[in-house]
Design a protein around this motif. Structure first.
Motif, PDB file in Angstrom:
ATOM      1  N   LYS A 134     111.276  35.992  71.270  1.00 19.61           N
ATOM      2  CA  LYS A 134     111.101  35.346  72.571  1.00 19.61           C
ATOM      3  C   LYS A 134     111.726  36.215  73.658  1.00 19.61           C
ATOM      4  CE  LYS A 134     111.055  30.498  71.027  1.00 19.61           C
ATOM      5  NZ  LYS A 134     109.930  30.007  71.817  1.00 19.61           N
ATOM      6  N   GLU A 135     111.249  36.056  74.862  1.00 22.11           N
ATOM      7  CA  GLU A 135     111.722  36.867  75.982  1.00 22.11           C
ATOM      8  C   GLU A 135     113.197  36.632  76.300  1.00 22.11           C
ATOM      9  OE1 GLU A 135     109.898  39.076  77.845  1.00 22.11           O
ATOM     10  OE2 GLU A 135     108.130  38.790  76.576  1.00 22.11           O
TER      11      GLU A 135
ATOM     12  N   GLU B 257     116.509  39.103  76.160  1.00 25.44           N
ATOM     13  CA  GLU B 257     116.906  40.087  77.162  1.00 25.44           C
ATOM     14  C   GLU B 257     118.068  39.570  78.011  1.00 25.44           C
ATOM     15  OE1 GLU B 257     114.781  43.026  80.462  1.00 25.44           O
ATOM     16  OE2 GLU B 257     113.628  41.456  79.469  1.00 25.44           O
TER      17      GLU B 257
ATOM     18  N   ILE C 119     111.816  43.913  74.021  1.00 27.06           N
ATOM     19  CA  ILE C 119     112.067  42.625  73.383  1.00 27.06           C
ATOM     20  C   ILE C 119     112.072  42.766  71.867  1.00 27.06           C
ATOM     21  CG2 ILE C 119     111.287  40.242  73.143  1.00 27.06           C
ATOM     22  CD1 ILE C 119     112.367  41.009  75.929  1.00 27.06           C
TER      23      ILE C 119
END
Length: 214
Positions: free
Chosen positions: A116-117, A120, A141
């Motif tokens: 999932k993003e 970050e 990612i």
């Protein structure tokens, strides 16, 4: 649901993934639990936590090829172990998957995470500046998840608390790809342990796994 993926790491070591599509009652019916475990299940909130606990135990039973009661405990550091069977074990779960790794000849660690993003935003909590420097911007990612899973696998394999992902687990540069190996070291005081962590992408999940020295 049967085992979704199974991999033989070496003659004594393997891991498997189980896609949890069953209801909790279906998983529960496949287990033998003592009164303490039954009470623990009763306290778990319904939903993923319940399914994850049950799913990892069903998968462990399948991997050990037994219908007998499996006495699985956790030590003072939270590391799971088997009381009456000659296996090292490691358990993980993420969303719809459970993961279990077993070995007769050395400690193991496994981690599975849905990609999932959001990783970050928390990268600074588990990555060192020199590790961030080798991250490929075009595959940021994915590569960050490799790093997280690798460090989590090392942490589980080492099996003791008070280990900082950023300060104590160091990764060497590696190319961004769907599967490969990451060289890692656990450094803490006089402790210096090298690890070769393997990883692979499975659907939209990342899996990191490692076997340590006996």
């Amino acid at each position: 649901m049967a085992i979704a993926y199974r991999h033989q790491v070496d003659p004594d070591t393997e891991f498997a993934l189980w896609k949890i599509e069953e209801e909790a009652d279906d998983l529960y019916s496949q287990l033998q639990l003592n009164n303490k475990e039954k009470a623990y299940i009763e306290k778990l909130s319904k939903g993923k936590r319940n399914l994850h606990w049950l799913g990892t135990r069903v998968l462990l039973r399948k991997m050990l090829h037994t219908d007998e009661y499996i006495d699985s405990q956790v030590d003072i550091h939270g590391k799971p172990y088997l009381v009456n069977m000659p296996y090292h074990i490691s358990l993980s779960h993420s969303f719809d998957y459970a993961a279990v790794m077993v070995s007769k000849s050395g400690p193991v660690g496994i981690d599975i995470e849905q990609v999932k993003e959001k990783v970050e935003r928390i990268a600074h909590k588990f990555m060192r500046p020199e590790e961030m420097a080798f991250i490929d911007p075009a595959n940021k990612i994915q590569q960050l998840y490799v790093c997280w899973c690798a460090k989590e696998a090392v942490y589980k394999c080492y099996g003791q608390k008070e280990v900082s992902f950023a300060d104590n687990i160091l990764l060497q540069p590696f190319p961004p790809q769907n599967q490969g190996t990451v060289s890692a070291r656990l450094l803490k005081g006089e402790i210096d342990i090298p690890y070769q962590v393997q990883y692979m992408q499975y659907e939209d999940y990342m899996v990191g796994y490692v076997k340590g020295q006996q």
